[in-house]
Design an enzyme around this catalytic site. Sequence first.
Site, PDB file in Angstrom:
ATOM      1  N   SER A  85       0.849  -1.182   0.000  1.00 29.83           N
ATOM      2  CA  SER A  85       0.000   0.000   0.000  1.00 29.83           C
ATOM      3  C   SER A  85       0.886   1.233   0.000  1.00 29.83           C
ATOM      4  O   SER A  85       2.080   1.153   0.352  1.00 29.83           O
ATOM      5  CB  SER A  85      -0.884   0.009   1.256  1.00 29.83           C
ATOM      6  OG  SER A  85      -1.522   1.255   1.445  1.00 29.83           O
ATOM      7  N   TYR A 109      -2.278   0.076  10.886  1.00 28.42           N
ATOM      8  CA  TYR A 109      -2.212  -0.361   9.493  1.00 28.42           C
ATOM      9  C   TYR A 109      -0.896   0.039   8.843  1.00 28.42           C
ATOM     10  O   TYR A 109      -0.258  -0.779   8.166  1.00 28.42           O
ATOM     11  CB  TYR A 109      -3.388   0.228   8.722  1.00 28.42           C
ATOM     12  CG  TYR A 109      -3.432  -0.201   7.268  1.00 28.42           C
ATOM     13  CD1 TYR A 109      -3.612  -1.531   6.924  1.00 28.42           C
ATOM     14  CD2 TYR A 109      -3.297   0.735   6.242  1.00 28.42           C
ATOM     15  CE1 TYR A 109      -3.654  -1.936   5.588  1.00 28.42           C
ATOM     16  CE2 TYR A 109      -3.349   0.341   4.913  1.00 28.42           C
ATOM     17  CZ  TYR A 109      -3.523  -0.984   4.590  1.00 28.42           C
ATOM     18  OH  TYR A 109      -3.555  -1.375   3.273  1.00 28.42           O
TER      19      TYR A 109
END
Length: 247
Positions: free
Chosen positions: A135, A148
């Site tokens: 990501s 995250y």
Amino acid sequence: MTSSTDRPVAVVTGASSGIGAATARELAGHGFHVILGARRTELTAKLAAELDGTAVALDVTDIDSVTAFAAAIPTARVLVNNAGGARGMAPVTVADEEHWRWMWETNVLGTLRVTKALLPALVGSGDGHIVTVTSVAAFETYDNGAGYTSAKHAQAALHRTLRGELLGQPVRLTEIAPGLVETEFSLVRFDGDTEKAGKVYAGLTPLTAEDVADVIGFAVTRPSHVNLDTIVLKPRDQASATRVNRS
């Protein structure tokens, strides 16, 4: 695993929906026999039938599940580590440890387990390829997202370390780092709250799962001497993890 053809085998984790399902379709279109791994086997079974692939149950947080999954795959040329996700958005001061534990188990240890289990088959293929979907959160941090972003940083570090450790072996490694992609990602992050999930993509045109799958398909179909190390892709409306243009 059974296959009536001599097609090369591609394994996709988290293949029941979103980027995983789109990647399975993309790789099948490139002539791969796709092994779809996920917990929701009712979804992967339907997709496998559509693609003439194989659905195998997989929970990347369970070592016994990963071991059984790998045992069902004697040969593999491509592995797409796609299983992962986010849970919650909270400041570090009130962090939910169970959310953090789930994110690290799924994104980091899940990638480690599956990669370790399938690496002998990938090397044995003579032209292996490990694709890890991280990501933009593997490059940046943002407020209320430490669980995250830390997990994605760690997952990326694992993948990038392998690039050096496997140097000289017949295995390529590609990291795919997407920005905003409209899938079930935000629904999972916000425990099914559709209003909160919708606000993430409001006023802009996000990437689709198919956009990411298209890039993965391109990476794994380059000549075997070509290694696309890292590919960052974002919507035109996104400049960084937190800078977006909303109409």
